[in-house]
Design an enzyme around this catalytic site. Structure first.
Site, mmCIF file in Angstrom:
data_model
loop_
_atom_site.group_PDB
_atom_site.id
_atom_site.type_symbol
_atom_site.label_atom_id
_atom_site.label_comp_id
_atom_site.label_asym_id
_atom_site.label_seq_id
_atom_site.Cartn_x
_atom_site.Cartn_y
_atom_site.Cartn_z
ATOM 1 N N SER A 22 0.812 -1.188 -0.059
ATOM 2 C CA SER A 22 -0.111 -0.084 0.231
ATOM 3 C C SER A 22 0.847 1.242 0.075
ATOM 4 O O SER A 22 0.455 2.426 0.175
ATOM 5 C CB SER A 22 -0.899 0.008 1.151
ATOM 6 O OG SER A 22 -0.052 -0.097 2.491
ATOM 7 N N ASN A 109 -2.207 -2.058 13.294
ATOM 8 C CA ASN A 109 -3.510 -1.839 13.049
ATOM 9 C C ASN A 109 -4.128 -0.472 13.793
ATOM 10 O O ASN A 109 -4.994 0.363 13.241
ATOM 11 C CB ASN A 109 -4.391 -3.067 13.877
ATOM 12 C CG ASN A 109 -4.020 -4.468 12.903
ATOM 13 O OD1 ASN A 109 -3.495 -4.290 11.848
ATOM 14 N ND2 ASN A 109 -4.314 -5.324 13.457
ATOM 15 N N THR A 154 -40.162 26.353 -11.714
ATOM 16 C CA THR A 154 -40.310 24.804 -11.408
ATOM 17 C C THR A 154 -40.600 24.104 -12.624
ATOM 18 O O THR A 154 -40.965 24.643 -13.612
ATOM 19 C CB THR A 154 -41.605 24.600 -10.505
ATOM 20 O OG1 THR A 154 -42.760 25.165 -11.237
ATOM 21 C CG2 THR A 154 -41.570 25.785 -9.187
ATOM 22 N N HIS A 155 -40.220 22.594 -12.549
ATOM 23 C CA HIS A 155 -40.261 21.734 -13.851
ATOM 24 C C HIS A 155 -39.620 22.633 -15.143
ATOM 25 O O HIS A 155 -39.760 22.181 -16.072
ATOM 26 C CB HIS A 155 -41.649 21.518 -14.171
ATOM 27 C CG HIS A 155 -42.671 21.187 -13.192
ATOM 28 N ND1 HIS A 155 -42.856 19.928 -12.645
ATOM 29 C CD2 HIS A 155 -43.447 21.799 -12.223
ATOM 30 C CE1 HIS A 155 -43.670 19.942 -11.838
ATOM 31 N NE2 HIS A 155 -44.210 21.033 -11.355
ATOM 32 N N SER A 276 -13.935 24.459 -29.278
ATOM 33 C CA SER A 276 -14.058 23.170 -29.867
ATOM 34 C C SER A 276 -13.100 23.156 -31.037
ATOM 35 O O SER A 276 -12.418 24.148 -31.478
ATOM 36 C CB SER A 276 -15.375 23.223 -30.515
ATOM 37 O OG SER A 276 -15.316 22.412 -31.774
ATOM 38 N N LYS A 282 -17.508 28.257 -30.969
ATOM 39 C CA LYS A 282 -17.798 27.474 -29.368
ATOM 40 C C LYS A 282 -17.296 28.191 -28.537
ATOM 41 O O LYS A 282 -15.815 28.370 -28.342
ATOM 42 C CB LYS A 282 -17.681 26.056 -29.712
ATOM 43 C CG LYS A 282 -18.677 25.248 -30.536
ATOM 44 C CD LYS A 282 -20.069 25.250 -29.724
ATOM 45 C CE LYS A 282 -20.738 23.939 -29.900
ATOM 46 N NZ LYS A 282 -20.747 23.064 -28.945
ATOM 47 N N ASN A 284 -17.374 26.499 -24.563
ATOM 48 C CA ASN A 284 -18.060 25.720 -23.907
ATOM 49 C C ASN A 284 -18.006 25.556 -22.272
ATOM 50 O O ASN A 284 -16.824 26.061 -21.892
ATOM 51 C CB ASN A 284 -17.492 24.293 -24.354
ATOM 52 C CG ASN A 284 -17.928 23.976 -25.689
ATOM 53 O OD1 ASN A 284 -18.965 24.568 -26.392
ATOM 54 N ND2 ASN A 284 -17.010 23.123 -26.383
ATOM 55 N N GLU A 289 -19.374 21.249 -16.375
ATOM 56 C CA GLU A 289 -19.721 19.952 -17.028
ATOM 57 C C GLU A 289 -18.832 18.957 -16.295
ATOM 58 O O GLU A 289 -19.222 17.921 -15.830
ATOM 59 C CB GLU A 289 -19.610 19.773 -18.464
ATOM 60 C CG GLU A 289 -20.501 20.623 -19.278
ATOM 61 C CD GLU A 289 -20.384 20.619 -20.702
ATOM 62 O OE1 GLU A 289 -21.054 20.902 -21.419
ATOM 63 O OE2 GLU A 289 -19.244 20.201 -21.009
ATOM 64 N N TYR A 316 -9.702 -6.021 12.807
ATOM 65 C CA TYR A 316 -9.110 -5.793 11.488
ATOM 66 C C TYR A 316 -8.986 -6.794 10.578
ATOM 67 O O TYR A 316 -8.579 -8.194 10.789
ATOM 68 C CB TYR A 316 -7.780 -5.075 11.725
ATOM 69 C CG TYR A 316 -6.677 -4.665 10.498
ATOM 70 C CD1 TYR A 316 -7.136 -3.652 9.900
ATOM 71 C CD2 TYR A 316 -6.062 -5.707 9.858
ATOM 72 C CE1 TYR A 316 -6.557 -3.099 8.809
ATOM 73 C CE2 TYR A 316 -5.420 -5.352 8.676
ATOM 74 C CZ TYR A 316 -5.606 -4.038 8.112
ATOM 75 O OH TYR A 316 -5.065 -3.870 6.998
ATOM 76 N N GLN A 321 -7.552 -1.919 3.792
ATOM 77 C CA GLN A 321 -6.754 -1.294 3.266
ATOM 78 C C GLN A 321 -7.402 -0.432 2.029
ATOM 79 O O GLN A 321 -6.859 0.330 1.350
ATOM 80 C CB GLN A 321 -5.640 -2.264 2.532
ATOM 81 C CG GLN A 321 -4.514 -1.276 1.980
ATOM 82 C CD GLN A 321 -3.211 -2.174 2.115
ATOM 83 O OE1 GLN A 321 -2.569 -2.617 2.849
ATOM 84 N NE2 GLN A 321 -2.923 -2.953 0.560
HETATM 85 N N1 ARG Z 1 -1.598 -1.214 4.868
HETATM 86 C C1 ARG Z 1 -2.446 -1.617 6.026
HETATM 87 C C2 ARG Z 1 -3.795 -0.988 5.739
HETATM 88 O O1 ARG Z 1 -3.644 -0.035 4.980
HETATM 89 C C3 ARG Z 1 -1.828 -1.214 7.184
HETATM 90 C C4 ARG Z 1 -2.132 -2.193 8.405
HETATM 91 C C5 ARG Z 1 -1.577 -3.572 8.311
HETATM 92 N N2 ARG Z 1 -2.004 -4.394 9.316
HETATM 93 C C6 ARG Z 1 -2.097 -5.867 9.285
HETATM 94 N N3 ARG Z 1 -2.332 -6.365 10.104
HETATM 95 N N4 ARG Z 1 -1.551 -6.298 7.978
HETATM 96 O O2 ARG Z 1 -4.651 -1.296 6.382
#
Ligand code: ARG
Length: 456
Positions: A22, A109, A154-155, A276, A282, A284, A289, A316, A321
């Protein structure tokens, strides 16, 4: 470096690493990770779990890591699993044994739960500040346009006359509610999960009140299992962000309509428009949007995390993640949408003559003609029928109520007298709407004063 190599006999498969890591996205909260670690270490020393020297070494190490990340000297590698492992590995590399004590009485955690909370708390305050800036811009338009007439719809059919200030005021209310939603979330979320450990607290004599205070929380969370698996605050935040985008999107839709060749109520500034590649004429409303379009991906992030969380047993699970990539994208999307939207409003000009002319056509004063009859003793239901006949008559002749002769009026109802013309004049129609919340310049002025106080 892995934090958990001990019980393994084989190397992790590369695809497993890539799928599991991560760091590529949780590097976004390196600052919060270090901030949390510093608080943890101060507490460990206060509780005599580590020595003063170790505390100093660790904090200094963490600070140089932060500086090196910020100066670009330390780059995020591809080997570390997440930001927590990355920082810890570099700390140990830099200061040796003392670094190995950082994670005493802590799990990733509760660490990640804390990092996320600190990050979201900051983002939430930034969102609030951006909303406040937008409200300032809206109020500015309102103050200058309490007598700029425009049709209220309205509408998407012309209904009754209002003013530009009144129309913008509706959005002022929406974004004001959005801010108060953020403030509610803040109050509910602001408890510190640090010290919850993996799920069941720890046997070390941690002082959770102390770390909570160091990190500006109201206090520690009260259940360690919930602490590591609560993402309610993120879901609430994404839902508040979704509502903000819904409001922006509605406003953008109106701006696209107002900017269309048929309406021409507003001119979006050149700097906020695009052309455009084929049609030279144009200009835009791409920004409006795009904000309208990006609303979908913010909703997507909300639905995604709600779905991720719905089947998770305590405490957990790695599913959690998934609370990062889409939410981070949603947060960035809302921030840039708010900034661009505010810029677009600040630079937009209003074709007030066209708005006023449009209000004069389309029978926006028909209700007032009926009210005139009611004031002369005609029951409302009958008055409604009589004015319906007037409208039919005008439509056939291609004129407005204001253009009918008194004879024509009296042919349909003898109750009409010369003062009907005053009663259905645009400014009369608006000026007479005096209940609080209604568009008369007088009531709008009162509301504007309330808004000014609110923004102070
Ligand atoms: N990268 C993990 C997350 O975002 C961190 C926590 C990891 N904890 C574990 N017990 N593997 O949740």
């Amino acid at each position: 470096m892995k934090l958990w190599g001990g019980r393994f006999t084989k190397e992790e498969d590369q695809l497993v690493h890539n799928f599991n890591e991560s760091l590529s996205f949780d590097q976004k909260f390196y600052k919060q990770d270090i901030q949390g670690s510093i608080a943890h270490v101060k507490m460990l020393e206060k509780q005599k779990i580590i020595s003063t020297k170790e505390r100093e070494q660790i904090i200094q190490g963490l600070e140089t890591i932060q500086n090196d990340i910020e100066s670009g000297k330390l780059v995020f590698d591809k080997e570390s699993e997440d930001i927590h492992s990355f920082v810890e590995a570099h700390l140990i590399e830099r200061i040796g044994n003392a670094g190995k004590k950082l994670h005493t009485g802590r799990s990733r955690n509760d660490q990640v739960a804390l990092d996320m909370k600190l990050y979201i708390r900051e983002e939430l305050m930034e969102t609030d500040a951006l909303l406040k800036t937008l409200l300032g811009s809206l109020l500015n338009v309102m103050e200058n346009n309490t007598e700029t007439f425009m049709p209220g719809f309205t509408h998407l059919q012309k209904a009754q006359p209002i003013t530009l200030a009144h129309h913008f005021g509706a959005y002022f209310e929406m974004f004001k509610r959005d801010r108060s939603r953020l403030h509610d979330i803040y109050k509910r979320m602001n408890y510190c999960p640090l010290g919850a450990g993996a799920l069941a607290g720890t046997t070390y004599p941690l002082d959770r009140e102390y770390t909570a205070k160091l990190l500006d929380f109201y206090g520690p969370t009260l259940n360690s299992m919930d602490s590591v698996s609560d993402r309610d605050y993120l879901i609430e935040y994404l839902s508040a962000l979704s509502i903000i985008m819904m409001h922006l999107s509605r406003f953008c839709e109106e701006i696209c309509i107002w900017n269309s060749n048929e309406y021409r109520f507003v001119n979006i500034d050149d700097s906020y428009s695009t052309g455009s590649s084929i049609m030279p004429q144009k200009k835009n409303p791409d920004i409006a949007e795009l904000i309208r379009g990006k609303t979908g991906r913010v909703y997507g992030a909300l639905i995604s995390i709600l779905t991720t969380m719905k089947g998770l047993p305590l405490a957990y699970n790695k599913d959690m993640q998934e609370d990062k990539e889409l939410p981070f994208d949603a947060i960035d999307t809302v921030k840039s949408s708010l900034m661009l939207f505010t810029g677009m409003i600040d630079t937009m000009t209003f074709n007030t003559d066209i708005m006023e002319a449009s209000t004069k056509h389309g029978f926006t004063n028909a209700t007032d003609a009926a009210d005139y009859l009611v004031n002369h003793g005609v029951p409302f239901r009958d008055a409604h029928g009589i004015v319906g006949k007037l409208v039919l008559f005008c439509e056939e002749k291609g004129i407005a109520l204001d253009d009918m002769t008194l004879e024509e009026y009296q042919a349909i109802s003898p109750v009409f007298q010369k003062d009907i013309y005053d009663a259905i004049r645009l400014d009369t129609c608006v000026d007479k709407r005096l209940t609080i919340g209604a568009p008369s310049p007088k009531t709008m002025q009162e509301v504007i004063e309330i808004y000014k106080d609110y923004l102070k």
